[in-house]
Design an enzyme around this catalytic site. Structure first.
Site, PDB file in Angstrom:
ATOM      1  N   TYR A   1       0.832  -1.204   0.000  1.00 52.62           N
ATOM      2  CA  TYR A   1       0.000   0.000   0.000  1.00 52.62           C
ATOM      3  C   TYR A   1       0.868   1.256   0.000  1.00 52.62           C
ATOM      4  O   TYR A   1       0.661   2.162  -0.813  1.00 52.62           O
ATOM      5  CB  TYR A   1      -0.915  -0.029   1.221  1.00 52.62           C
TER       6      TYR A   1
ATOM      7  N   LYS B   1       1.068   3.858  -3.134  1.00 51.45           N
ATOM      8  CA  LYS B   1       0.601   5.238  -3.010  1.00 51.45           C
ATOM      9  C   LYS B   1       1.715   6.230  -3.335  1.00 51.45           C
ATOM     10  O   LYS B   1       1.461   7.297  -3.907  1.00 51.45           O
ATOM     11  CB  LYS B   1       0.040   5.482  -1.611  1.00 51.45           C
TER      12      LYS B   1
ATOM     13  N   ILE C   1      -9.386   9.301   7.015  1.00 44.78           N
ATOM     14  CA  ILE C   1     -10.689   9.838   6.631  1.00 44.78           C
ATOM     15  C   ILE C   1     -11.790   8.886   7.098  1.00 44.78           C
ATOM     16  O   ILE C   1     -11.664   7.664   6.988  1.00 44.78           O
ATOM     17  CB  ILE C   1     -10.785  10.020   5.104  1.00 44.78           C
TER      18      ILE C   1
ATOM     19  N   THR D   1     -14.366   7.218   6.256  1.00 43.21           N
ATOM     20  CA  THR D   1     -15.134   6.500   5.247  1.00 43.21           C
ATOM     21  C   THR D   1     -15.288   5.059   5.725  1.00 43.21           C
ATOM     22  O   THR D   1     -14.631   4.652   6.690  1.00 43.21           O
ATOM     23  CB  THR D   1     -14.397   6.507   3.905  1.00 43.21           C
TER      24      THR D   1
END
Length: 273
Positions: free
Chosen positions: A168, A172, A201, A203
């Protein structure tokens, strides 16, 4: 007169917020790998938006190319927001590389050929790309490697990476590098491309990460940040609206860190080299 087309790839919390923020007066093409997730189009239609949908697998060039062709067939493709991605708690190393690394590169390639002059795109990267990842030499290689050869690079081998978290972070960081490299080809069409690196965030994906193995570390980072709160999808939508709009007409090939000051707070604690 051709309609202005907004393309939003990935309809989770950030994608939905971006569609709401920038979709007024335009036709919105929502795309996601999950047909069920695209039911959010019904909500947007009920709110008065003009919405169509298409299933897309961002790890497949043919699928992304078909989405780009659909968008171009609808009108002037003026704004593209790529929010699709997988987190370390959601997927294997291999899946993260296919979606978060290859998927972004494919979208940059295929939409570079259909974006309208004066148009703009934005890719959702991550603050993880600011906390390590690639060496300067690896970044140089990532910038110039043909998209279809990215997954063959030795430092993206799953056995070398060792964990979904490493995949990851490196993916990114690669997103930021690929956006920089894409600024030239997009500019040749009179268009711009930038990335956003969100912090933590709130989400559904973010909540999964907070509930997972890295949750305690993430909460510690939030507590150290200047904002001392979780980000919201609307925070990211506001940043996307700026980068996709005319107020950012002189901004291309850059990354906007939208993390409440998290990286600024922890950077002195990161290892050197």
């Amino acid at each position: 007169m051709d309609r202005d087309i907004v393309v939003v790839i990935g309809v989770g919390g950030m994608g939905r917020a971006i569609a709401r923020r920038i979709g007024n007066g335009r036709k919105i093409l929502l795309a996601d790998v999950s047909e069920g997730a695209l039911s959010v189009a019904d909500v947007l239609l009920g709110e008065g938006q003009d919405v169509v949908t298409q299933v897309v697998d961002v790890s497949s060039r043919d699928s992304v190319a078909a989405l780009a062709d659909t968008a171009a067939g609808l009108g002037r493709v003026t704004q593209i927001a790529h929010t699709a991605g997988l987190s370390p708690t959601q997927a294997s190393t291999e899946a993260i590389l296919r979606v978060d690394l290859l998927g972004v590169a494919l979208v940059l390639d295929e939409f570079a050929r259909v974006v309208a002059p004066g148009g703009a795109g934005v890719v959702i990267a991550s603050m993880a790309g600011h906390m390590g990842g690639l060496t300067p030499e690896e970044e140089r290689i990532v910038a110039v490697t043909p998209t279809d050869e990215l997954l063959a690079l030795p430092f993206f081998e799953p056995d070398v990476l060792g964990s979904p978290g490493a995949a990851y972070s490196k993916s990114k960081r690669a997103n930021i590098v690929r956006v920089q490299a894409a600024a030239g080809p997009w500019g040749d069409r009179g268009a711009r491309i930038n990335s956003i690196s969100p912090g933590v965030i709130s989400t559904p994906m973010g909540q999964e990460e907070l509930a997972g193995e890295s949750g305690e570390q993430m909460r510690t980072m939030v507590s150290m940040s200047a904002a001392k709160r979780l980000g919201t999808p609307d925070d990211i939508a506001a940043a996307a609206a700026f980068l996709l709009g005319q107020d950012a007409s002189f901004v291309s090939g850059t990354d906007l860190l939208v993390d409440g000051g998290t990286v600024a707070a922890i950077r002195p604690l990161l290892p050197v080299g």
